[in-house]
Design a protein around this motif. Structure first.
Motif, PDB file in Angstrom:
ATOM      1  N   UNK A   1      -3.443  -4.585  -6.141  1.00  0.00           N
ATOM      2  CA  UNK A   1      -3.192  -4.900  -4.744  1.00  0.00           C
ATOM      3  C   UNK A   1      -1.696  -5.097  -4.486  1.00  0.00           C
ATOM      4  N   UNK A   2      -0.995  -5.654  -5.470  1.00  0.00           N
ATOM      5  CA  UNK A   2       0.445  -5.836  -5.300  1.00  0.00           C
ATOM      6  C   UNK A   2       1.162  -4.489  -5.212  1.00  0.00           C
TER       7      UNK A   2
ATOM      8  N   UNK B   1      -0.270  -1.806  -4.139  1.00  0.00           N
ATOM      9  CA  UNK B   1      -0.678  -1.282  -2.840  1.00  0.00           C
ATOM     10  C   UNK B   1       0.184  -1.875  -1.718  1.00  0.00           C
ATOM     11  N   UNK B   2       0.444  -3.178  -1.821  1.00  0.00           N
ATOM     12  CA  UNK B   2       1.268  -3.827  -0.803  1.00  0.00           C
ATOM     13  C   UNK B   2       2.645  -3.157  -0.738  1.00  0.00           C
ATOM     14  N   UNK B   3       3.221  -2.857  -1.903  1.00  0.00           N
ATOM     15  CA  UNK B   3       4.532  -2.189  -1.906  1.00  0.00           C
ATOM     16  C   UNK B   3       4.447  -0.781  -1.346  1.00  0.00           C
ATOM     17  N   UNK B   4       3.297  -0.113  -1.564  1.00  0.00           N
ATOM     18  CA  UNK B   4       3.117   1.205  -0.974  1.00  0.00           C
ATOM     19  C   UNK B   4       3.224   1.140   0.546  1.00  0.00           C
ATOM     20  N   UNK B   5       2.572   0.115   1.124  1.00  0.00           N
ATOM     21  CA  UNK B   5       2.616   0.020   2.586  1.00  0.00           C
ATOM     22  C   UNK B   5       4.030  -0.298   3.062  1.00  0.00           C
ATOM     23  N   UNK B   6       4.806  -1.024   2.237  1.00  0.00           N
ATOM     24  CA  UNK B   6       6.168  -1.360   2.644  1.00  0.00           C
ATOM     25  C   UNK B   6       7.093  -0.150   2.510  1.00  0.00           C
TER      26      UNK B   6
ATOM     27  N   UNK C   1       6.340   3.192   2.235  1.00  0.00           N
ATOM     28  CA  UNK C   1       6.024   4.486   2.860  1.00  0.00           C
ATOM     29  C   UNK C   1       6.864   4.686   4.116  1.00  0.00           C
TER      30      UNK C   1
ATOM     31  N   UNK D   1       6.533   2.571   6.985  1.00  0.00           N
ATOM     32  CA  UNK D   1       6.260   1.189   6.608  1.00  0.00           C
ATOM     33  C   UNK D   1       7.329   0.212   7.075  1.00  0.00           C
ATOM     34  N   UNK D   2       7.228  -1.022   6.559  1.00  0.00           N
ATOM     35  CA  UNK D   2       8.117  -2.101   6.981  1.00  0.00           C
ATOM     36  C   UNK D   2       9.585  -1.787   6.698  1.00  0.00           C
TER      37      UNK D   2
ATOM     38  N   UNK E   1       1.447   5.723  -8.070  1.00  0.00           N
ATOM     39  CA  UNK E   1       1.203   5.335  -6.679  1.00  0.00           C
ATOM     40  C   UNK E   1       2.463   5.196  -5.831  1.00  0.00           C
TER      41      UNK E   1
ATOM     42  N   UNK F   1       5.210  -9.354   0.224  1.00  0.00           N
ATOM     43  CA  UNK F   1       4.255  -8.240   0.170  1.00  0.00           C
ATOM     44  C   UNK F   1       2.809  -8.698   0.342  1.00  0.00           C
TER      45      UNK F   1
ATOM     46  N   UNK G   1       0.203  -7.669   3.417  1.00  0.00           N
ATOM     47  CA  UNK G   1      -1.124  -7.147   3.146  1.00  0.00           C
ATOM     48  C   UNK G   1      -2.186  -7.851   3.978  1.00  0.00           C
TER      49      UNK G   1
ATOM     50  N   UNK H   1      -2.045  -6.647   7.486  1.00  0.00           N
ATOM     51  CA  UNK H   1      -2.630  -5.319   7.663  1.00  0.00           C
ATOM     52  C   UNK H   1      -4.150  -5.350   7.751  1.00  0.00           C
TER      53      UNK H   1
ATOM     54  N   UNK I   1       4.045   0.249  10.275  1.00  0.00           N
ATOM     55  CA  UNK I   1       4.603  -1.022  10.722  1.00  0.00           C
ATOM     56  C   UNK I   1       5.369  -0.789  12.003  1.00  0.00           C
TER      57      UNK I   1
ATOM     58  N   UNK J   1      -6.589   5.087  -2.989  1.00  0.00           N
ATOM     59  CA  UNK J   1      -5.138   5.180  -2.821  1.00  0.00           C
ATOM     60  C   UNK J   1      -4.606   6.540  -3.244  1.00  0.00           C
TER      61      UNK J   1
END
Lengths: 287, 267
Positions: free
Chosen positions: A128-129, A131-136, A138, A141-142, A237, B25, B29, B32, B42, B227
């Motif tokens: 999950x960690x 994955x969290x970085x993936x969302x940031x 991309x 992303x953030x 990933x 992070x 999450x 989201x 975002x 993913x």
């Protein structure tokens, strides 16, 4: 009945010991060591050129020849070791000031809180960690959003730099905890003596504190280095880069299993060498 | 050494920034999981709890969750039994080869997970064992033993021997002494070791991918395969949040119980 059995065990302590050890030792030896041995044998077995199935006990060095003949395997090994070293150094550079603050400046209450704050993420789902970085990372992303006012774009999910960032993030607590314990162990009198002798802050750190922390840093580095060397999820990933683990995983699933087995010698060899190096620095006393 | 006020402030700010780096992070999450937009860019575009319902309704997620719970429960029990037996032997007896054996028990977490994974897969292959939940259990139990072992050993080291000796002096046999004295002394260590082993197994993916057959997916394996696709379902965010909670809450409880050895043993 139980009484009779336990009475007998009482009179035979060696047998009791054997009975206690049989299960766990049997499990680790047969399931784990046995598997390691079988893996190493797979590296020397041939595979059917049509079906791709491994032919057990058909000895050959083909897998090693294939690895040595293609420079990609060397590049990937060096890349993985390089990133793992970079991650270890970065984690150490971040951990030193944080651990110093926790051990010597924070109030006892803040220290307890910080210790929990550093420990808990170790257990918060690894995947999950990432994955969290993936969302940031991309492109929408953030990070991209934060950079856009400056006319910059997010890094996206292809850059190898991402692996350095995310692996450092993942394994940082493993470095902070032993370094914290190491700083806490340094007696105050030693630092006072250094100050009395005219050692200014930097001098005291370099000549008194840092040398005492080398075992703790080595202990932390075992985790950051070993966990980075074996990782294949992070490069998969958050980047396009292949690590040692990707070669092993990809080959075990679709490619050549003997090649996967032969290439496993690389992380095993690197880790054994690293453990010897870390032991010389006194890491095992700090674990 | 007395740190200058400037240095103290710099260190405080740096530590604060690192804590932000560690937790940001995870906060993002959580945000989201409530994001109304299915696209996941975002900033989030609105608030919704719909994805929780959708995740709960998904057959694939429910099955993966069940698999994870089954695997984690069985591996935890196996690890506790094997780890406790090993801890009793190592802590209460002196014998030849003891240090080699204690090294052996930590080997599964000292070598990289990818090595453990492919080793187990190679022997499953050789012996024609079909991959499935049972192979995941074997893999997880192997590295969970270390966590249970560490917790119980740490407790046994602190437990005074005198009550056991008193019990023996009063005529109790070794089974009675174990059941009435040693076991109650180890109880919280077993509980916290079990919780940590459960959390470790519930979360594991590196070794699991090697031991899982096509039909047997645990929750992390499900997340990983989602993913790897180019598009991401918003339900993944919900499952991700669930994974964090299920792995952190047991550890938090274990910490409250005070079983010790929390820092070590993750991967």
């Amino acid at each position: 009945m139980i009484r009779r059995i336990t009475g007998w065990f009482n009179r035979h302590p060696r047998t009791t010991l054997r009975a206690l050890l049989a299960g766990p030792l049997g499990w680790i030896s047969i399931v784990y060591l046995g598997s390691l041995l079988i893996l190493l044998m797979h590296a020397f077995w041939s595979k059917d050129s049509f079906t791709g199935k491994v032919e057990p006990f058909n000895w050959t060095l083909d897998a090693f020849a294939q690895i040595l003949s293609n420079s990609v395997y060397l590049t990937i090994a060096l890349r993985t070791i390089g990133i793992a070293m970079l991650v270890t150094i970065t984690a150490a550079l971040i951990a030193l000031p944080v651990a110093y603050y926790m051990a010597r400046i924070a109030s006892p209450k803040a220290r307890a809180l910080l210790l929990i704050a550093v420990t808990m993420p170790l257990w918060a789902s690894y995947l999950v960690k990432i994955y969290a970085w993936r969302t940031i990372l991309q492109s929408n992303g953030l990070l991209g959003w934060l950079l856009s006012p400056f006319g910059l774009e997010g890094p996206g999910l292809t850059e190898i730099v991402n692996t350095w960032l995310v692996l450092t993030y993942l394994w940082l607590p493993y470095m902070i905890l032993p370094v914290y314990a190491g700083i806490e162990r340094i007696p105050n009198s030693l630092l006072e003596a250094s100050a009395d002798l005219g050692g200014r802050g930097w001098m005291t750190f370099r000549r008194v504190i840092f040398p005492q922390l080398i075992p703790a840093l080595a202990a932390g580095s075992i985790f950051t280095f070993s966990l980075s060397i074996g990782d294949y999820i992070v490069p998969d990933l958050v980047s396009d880069a292949k690590f040692i683990g990707n070669v092993i995983y990809d080959n075990s699933a679709l490619g050549s299993f003997p090649v996967a087995a032969a290439y496993s010698f690389v992380p095993i060899g690197v880790m054994i060498a690293y453990l010897f190096f870390a032991r010389r620095l006194g890491a095992f006393e700090s674990l | 050494m007395v740190e200058s006020p400037l240095l103290r402030t710099i260190l405080r700010l740096f530590t604060g920034a690192v804590m932000l780096f560690i937790y940001l992070p995870l906060v993002i999450l959580a945000v989201y999981a409530f994001n109304a937009s299915p696209l996941g860019g975002w900033p989030p575009s609105g608030f919704t709890v719909n994805w929780f319902g959708e995740a709960a309704g998904s057959e694939a997620i429910r099955e993966a969750l069940m698999n994870s719970l089954i695997v984690a429960s069985i591996s935890t029990v196996l690890a506790l039994i094997l780890g406790t037996l090993a801890a009793l032997a190592m802590q209460r007896y002196e014998f030849f080869g003891k240090s080699a054996i204690s090294f052996l028990f930590v080997l599964p977490i000292a070598l990289p997970g990818v090595v453990t994974g492919i080793s187990l897969q190679s022997s499953f292959k050789l012996f024609g064992v079909d991959l499935g939940l049972h192979t995941i259990v074997i893999a997880h139990a192997t590295f969970c033993v270390v966590v249970a072992y560490n917790n119980v050993v740490a407790r046994l080291r602190r437990l005074p021997r005198s009550p056991e000796e008193a019990s023996a002096d009063l005529g109790a046999d070794s089974w009675m002494t174990f059941r009435r004295i040693t076991l109650p002394g180890m109880r919280t260590a077993l509980l916290s070791g079990g919780l940590l082993a459960f959390a470790l197994s519930f979360d594991e993916v590196i070794v699991t991918l090697f031991a899982a057959g096509p039909g047997a997916r645990t929750l992390p394996v499900w997340v990983f395969s989602e993913l790897q696709r180019s598009y991401q379902l918003p339900v993944v965010n919900v499952v991700a949040l669930l994974l964090v909670l299920v792995s952190v809450v047991p550890v938090w409880i274990a910490q409250r119980i005070g079983g010790g050895e929390i820092a070590r043993g993750g991967r």
